[in-house]
Design a protein around this motif. Structure first.
Motif, mmCIF file in Angstrom:
data_model
loop_
_atom_site.group_PDB
_atom_site.id
_atom_site.type_symbol
_atom_site.label_atom_id
_atom_site.label_comp_id
_atom_site.label_asym_id
_atom_site.label_seq_id
_atom_site.Cartn_x
_atom_site.Cartn_y
_atom_site.Cartn_z
ATOM 1 N N VAL A 183 -42.572 -7.476 -64.327
ATOM 2 C CA VAL A 183 -43.223 -6.287 -63.773
ATOM 3 C C VAL A 183 -42.169 -5.339 -63.181
ATOM 4 C CG1 VAL A 183 -44.820 -5.444 -61.983
ATOM 5 C CG2 VAL A 183 -45.451 -7.417 -63.387
ATOM 6 N N ASP A 185 -39.051 -4.984 -64.119
ATOM 7 C CA ASP A 185 -38.358 -4.320 -65.237
ATOM 8 C C ASP A 185 -39.127 -3.080 -65.677
ATOM 9 O OD1 ASP A 185 -36.418 -6.242 -65.228
ATOM 10 O OD2 ASP A 185 -37.160 -7.334 -66.975
ATOM 11 N N LEU A 186 -40.436 -3.264 -65.835
ATOM 12 C CA LEU A 186 -41.280 -2.172 -66.314
ATOM 13 C C LEU A 186 -41.331 -1.033 -65.283
ATOM 14 C CD1 LEU A 186 -42.907 -1.793 -68.866
ATOM 15 C CD2 LEU A 186 -44.815 -3.013 -67.809
ATOM 16 N N LEU A 187 -41.489 -1.376 -64.005
ATOM 17 C CA LEU A 187 -41.589 -0.347 -62.962
ATOM 18 C C LEU A 187 -40.262 0.395 -62.806
ATOM 19 C CD1 LEU A 187 -43.622 -2.337 -60.254
ATOM 20 C CD2 LEU A 187 -44.491 -0.630 -61.872
ATOM 21 N N ASP A 189 -37.922 0.783 -65.082
ATOM 22 C CA ASP A 189 -37.780 1.666 -66.247
ATOM 23 C C ASP A 189 -38.662 2.902 -66.094
ATOM 24 O OD1 ASP A 189 -35.839 0.254 -67.560
ATOM 25 O OD2 ASP A 189 -37.220 -0.886 -68.828
ATOM 26 N N GLY A 190 -39.828 2.725 -65.477
ATOM 27 C CA GLY A 190 -40.728 3.849 -65.266
ATOM 28 C C GLY A 190 -40.200 4.870 -64.270
#
Lengths: 194, 194
Positions: A183, A185-187, A189-190
């Protein structure tokens, strides 16, 4: 104990001990006064009601569970690393507290659940810390974010599985930290510029 | 009812009605059999145990709540738009179900909570749908993702606040859809190529 030496701090310590012993459903202000050797009127001079006392206990507990976060917030690491570390610290202290003494954890969860203004203030404090990290990242060019407080609250909402006590049954899963990393990683990157 | 016309489907319908009437703590297989006018032995010929029957009810309910998702998954919209729409559909049907009949919702939550294999299979199904949308986005150049199933599970974990029934008390908040949109923005930016 003489009434003159009675402080809010001593009452809160006694209240925690009484809650630990009797549980949140049975603990009363009279129990707290008895544990301190004072009258319940003496307790009410410091806390206007049973509700006020329970809210103060909940507030003190949340402060303790979140005690390691400000140092991470203002730490020297680059913002992306600091954000990940902050989320792992929040998850780690909550998980350790829950798994260490599940019964006591459940007691505090009841108290916190009753204290909606305490929860709101605590969440605002966490959003404030996340906002500071994200704003640092924007200043350094590590993040590109239009509305920092909105993004900070979204990060907190996107990680409830890892810090909201209603999910504590899932924290014993040996995979839980890897799930948090996915999670993160995704945040992260966002939040990065493109 | 004659045993020969007794189908699993009719038993499940009767079981839902019995659970609605008596609640999950009190409903028994004998109640279900009585509602159908058959012996409890006839019910057991289709469901090996009370647990198996309750799991089947939970499974059927989850299928119903998630019924609108496959059409979104395989819809014509570009992947980013489809992903946002999928998450809003999942949240919307859960929220409507919870707010429409909170007591019945609570009953199903008890059943689902008992059925860990049903939950795991249901979550795997949702991750499968999210994986398909994300893979479509990668194929179209809208997303850049190394490990699609890992990203899909992270998206589901990052949105538990909006679809996990333990959060249903928060779904009446008029701000809840805006909160989901803020999380969607962050997740979609996290999936985009840079």
């Amino acid at each position: 104990m003489a009434d003159s030496t009675l402080t809010p701090e001593r009452i809160l310590e006694a209240a925690e001990e009484v809650l630990r012993r009797f549980g949140p459903a049975k603990a009363t202000v009279v129990d707290v006064a008895r544990a301190l050797g004072v009258s319940h009127g003496s307790v009410y001079r410091h806390f206007a009601s049973k509700t006020a006392l329970r809210e103060a206990v909940a507030d003190r507990w949340l402060d303790r569970v979140h005690a390691d976060l400000p140092a991470v917030t203002s730490g020297p690491a680059p913002a992306p690393e600091r954000l990940r570390s902050w989320l792992h610290t929040l998850h780690g202290t909550k998980r350790a507290t829950a798994l260490d003494d599940p019964e006591l954890f459940a007691t505090y969860i009841v108290l916190v659940g009753e204290a909606s203004t305490v929860i709101a203030a605590s969440l605002d404090g966490l959003v404030g810390q996340l906002s500071r990290i994200i704003a640092d990242g924007v200043a350094d060019g590590d993040f590109a974010v239009g509305d920092v407080p909105r993004a900070a609250r979204a990060v907190l909402h996107a990680t409830v599985r890892f810090h909201d006590p209603t999910h504590c049954a899932q924290w014993a899963d040996p995979d839980i930290e890897r799930q948090l990393d996915a999670v993160c990683d995704l945040l992260l990157d966002g939040l990065r510029p493109r």
